[in-house]
Motif scaffolding. Structure first.
Motif, short mmCIF file in Angstrom:
data_model
loop_
_atom_site.label_atom_id
_atom_site.label_comp_id
_atom_site.label_asym_id
_atom_site.label_seq_id
_atom_site.Cartn_x
_atom_site.Cartn_y
_atom_site.Cartn_z
N PRO A 12 0.83 -1.21 0.00
CA PRO A 12 0.00 0.00 0.00
C PRO A 12 0.86 1.26 0.00
CG PRO A 12 -0.72 -1.56 1.69
CD PRO A 12 0.60 -2.05 1.18
N HIS A 13 0.49 2.23 -0.81
CA HIS A 13 1.18 3.51 -0.81
C HIS A 13 0.29 4.55 -1.48
CE1 HIS A 13 2.21 1.57 -4.62
NE2 HIS A 13 2.40 2.78 -5.13
N ILE A 14 0.58 5.81 -1.21
CA ILE A 14 -0.18 6.93 -1.76
C ILE A 14 0.55 7.47 -2.99
CG2 ILE A 14 -1.16 9.20 -1.32
CD1 ILE A 14 -2.42 6.93 0.30
N LEU A 15 -0.20 7.63 -4.08
CA LEU A 15 0.39 8.15 -5.31
C LEU A 15 0.01 9.62 -5.51
CD1 LEU A 15 -0.28 5.23 -7.83
CD2 LEU A 15 1.89 5.82 -6.75
N PRO A 16 0.91 10.42 -6.07
CA PRO A 16 0.52 11.77 -6.49
C PRO A 16 -0.56 11.68 -7.55
CG PRO A 16 2.92 11.50 -6.51
CD PRO A 16 2.34 10.14 -6.33
N TRP A 17 -1.46 12.68 -7.60
CA TRP A 17 -2.56 12.60 -8.53
C TRP A 17 -2.99 13.99 -9.00
CZ3 TRP A 17 -7.25 15.00 -7.52
CH2 TRP A 17 -7.42 15.46 -6.20
N ALA A 18 -3.75 14.00 -10.08
CA ALA A 18 -4.35 15.24 -10.59
C ALA A 18 -5.59 14.87 -11.38
CB ALA A 18 -3.36 15.99 -11.48
N SER A 19 -6.50 15.82 -11.51
CA SER A 19 -7.74 15.62 -12.25
C SER A 19 -7.75 16.53 -13.47
CB SER A 19 -8.95 15.92 -11.36
OG SER A 19 -10.16 15.73 -12.08
N ILE A 20 -8.02 15.95 -14.66
CA ILE A 20 -8.06 16.72 -15.89
C ILE A 20 -9.34 16.38 -16.66
CG2 ILE A 20 -5.55 16.90 -16.10
CD1 ILE A 20 -5.60 14.62 -18.09
N THR A 21 -9.71 17.28 -17.57
CA THR A 21 -10.92 17.08 -18.38
C THR A 21 -10.56 17.15 -19.85
OG1 THR A 21 -12.31 18.08 -16.67
CG2 THR A 21 -13.23 17.94 -18.89
N ALA A 22 -10.91 16.11 -20.61
CA ALA A 22 -10.64 16.09 -22.04
C ALA A 22 -11.47 17.17 -22.74
CB ALA A 22 -10.98 14.72 -22.62
N GLY A 23 -10.86 17.82 -23.70
CA GLY A 23 -11.56 18.85 -24.44
C GLY A 23 -11.23 20.26 -24.01
N LEU A 65 -3.93 9.80 -12.75
CA LEU A 65 -4.68 10.84 -13.46
C LEU A 65 -6.15 10.46 -13.42
CD1 LEU A 65 -2.77 11.79 -16.75
CD2 LEU A 65 -3.09 13.19 -14.70
N PHE A 66 -6.98 11.37 -12.91
CA PHE A 66 -8.42 11.18 -12.97
C PHE A 66 -8.91 11.95 -14.20
CE2 PHE A 66 -7.36 10.39 -8.58
CZ PHE A 66 -8.12 9.27 -8.28
N VAL A 67 -9.26 11.21 -15.24
CA VAL A 67 -9.58 11.81 -16.54
C VAL A 67 -11.09 11.87 -16.71
CG1 VAL A 67 -9.26 11.66 -19.02
CG2 VAL A 67 -7.45 10.87 -17.47
N ARG A 68 -11.61 13.07 -16.88
CA ARG A 68 -13.04 13.26 -17.10
C ARG A 68 -13.29 13.43 -18.60
NH1 ARG A 68 -17.01 17.21 -17.55
NH2 ARG A 68 -18.97 16.68 -16.50
N ILE A 69 -14.22 12.59 -19.13
CA ILE A 69 -14.58 12.65 -20.54
C ILE A 69 -16.05 13.04 -20.63
CG2 ILE A 69 -14.71 11.36 -22.71
CD1 ILE A 69 -12.63 9.46 -21.60
N PRO A 70 -16.36 14.27 -21.02
CA PRO A 70 -17.76 14.70 -21.10
C PRO A 70 -18.57 13.81 -22.02
CG PRO A 70 -16.26 16.57 -21.31
CD PRO A 70 -15.42 15.33 -21.39
N GLN A 71 -19.79 13.50 -21.60
CA GLN A 71 -20.68 12.67 -22.40
C GLN A 71 -21.26 13.49 -23.56
OE1 GLN A 71 -21.13 9.18 -21.46
NE2 GLN A 71 -19.30 9.95 -20.46
N PRO A 77 -21.56 3.18 -19.80
CA PRO A 77 -22.67 4.15 -19.80
C PRO A 77 -22.82 4.83 -18.44
CG PRO A 77 -23.33 2.09 -20.84
CD PRO A 77 -22.00 1.84 -20.23
N GLY A 78 -22.90 6.15 -18.47
CA GLY A 78 -23.08 6.92 -17.25
C GLY A 78 -21.80 7.30 -16.55
N GLN A 79 -20.69 6.70 -16.92
CA GLN A 79 -19.42 7.02 -16.28
C GLN A 79 -18.74 8.16 -17.02
OE1 GLN A 79 -16.82 3.69 -15.68
NE2 GLN A 79 -15.08 4.93 -15.04
N GLU A 80 -18.31 9.18 -16.28
CA GLU A 80 -17.68 10.34 -16.89
C GLU A 80 -16.21 10.49 -16.50
OE1 GLU A 80 -19.89 13.84 -16.05
OE2 GLU A 80 -21.61 13.27 -17.29
N GLU A 81 -15.78 9.79 -15.48
CA GLU A 81 -14.39 9.94 -15.02
C GLU A 81 -13.74 8.57 -14.86
OE1 GLU A 81 -12.39 13.08 -12.05
OE2 GLU A 81 -13.53 11.54 -10.99
N TRP A 82 -12.48 8.48 -15.32
CA TRP A 82 -11.73 7.23 -15.25
C TRP A 82 -10.40 7.49 -14.54
CZ3 TRP A 82 -15.21 8.20 -18.95
CH2 TRP A 82 -16.03 7.15 -19.37
N PRO A 83 -10.07 6.67 -13.55
CA PRO A 83 -8.76 6.78 -12.91
C PRO A 83 -7.71 6.02 -13.71
CG PRO A 83 -10.08 5.16 -11.75
CD PRO A 83 -10.94 5.70 -12.86
#
Length: 230
Positions: free
Chosen positions: A120-131, A150-156, A184-190
């Motif tokens: 177990p360990h903690i990773l650095p992270w960031a959230s971005i949005t495609a587009g 990377l938490f990647v948000r893909i707008p539907q 379907p229904g998912q907008e963000e992928w880790p």
């Protein structure tokens, strides 16, 4: 295709070596597009084969075996065997051989036996949005040769069967591609970005959507600043 069967039968390795039957190959490709774990294994395996090809293609100068003064016929064979065996420890042979050995060990630790070093360990992270073209992205500080999330948000806005994410380094060179299923229904992928030798700078993640009929569309990209902590 069940993932347990894929791992047990080592299909990723057999796929890269072109050892799968055509029908099994097609089934594995469908699984590969829907399985992030197998996609990462395929990328690592492809890198391993490429490095191995480069190392094995290196030419080494022949090492002459001196037999002066002459030795009796009975011991000549033994002397030749000993000289040939010891020649592998000379730099011209030892350097590429040891490099290839290190590649094999690294591949086994990171791909074939990933759970042996898991903890177990903690990773650095960031959230971005495609587009978000031209928008200044977040900044991530990562220890040298470490991974991050990377938490990647893909707008539907379309009906897609799968996505492909491409990561480009600061020089604009493609670092890797990751195919994954569209839920379907998912907008963000880790996304777990594997450890590697990277430099500080602006990285760009580009996302494409693919429909069930095979049509592909550019859904945009997002950038982020990566700071390497040495």
């Amino acid at each position: 295709m069940d993932h347990v069967v894929v791992v047990r039968q080592k299909m990723a390795e057999r796929y890269l070596l072109n050892e799968l039957e055509p029908e099994v190959r097609d089934e594995f490709e469908e699984h590969y597009f829907d399985c992030p774990v197998c996609a990462q294994d395929m990328c690592a395996g492809a890198d391993f084969l490429e490095h191995s090809r480069i190392l094995l293609a290196e030419k080494t100068a022949p090492v002459p075996i001196r037999t002066n003064p002459p030795v009796p016929a009975k011991s000549a064979g033994a002397g030749l065997f000993t000289s040939s065996w010891l020649a592998w420890f000379r730099p011209t042979f030892a350097v590429p051989a040891m490099a290839l050995l290190l590649v094999v060990i690294g591949y086994q630790n990171l791909v074939m036996f990933p759970n042996s070093a898991a903890r177990p360990h903690i990773l650095p992270w960031a959230s971005i949005t495609a587009g978000t073209w031209g928008v200044t992205g977040p900044s991530i500080t990562v220890p040298e040769k470490s991974g991050f999330l990377l938490f990647v948000r893909i707008p539907q806005g379309g009906t897609y069967a799968r996505y492909i994410a491409d990561l480009y380094n600061p020089q604009g060179k493609l670092e890797w591609s990751l195919p994954f299923s569209a839920t379907p229904g998912q907008e963000e992928w880790p996304m777990q970005i594997p450890a590697g030798s990277r430099e500080s700078g602006t990285y760009r993640l580009s996302v494409h959507g693919t429909t069930a009929t095979g049509e592909s569309k550019d859904l945009g990209s997002a950038s982020f600043e990566l700071q390497i902590q040495k």
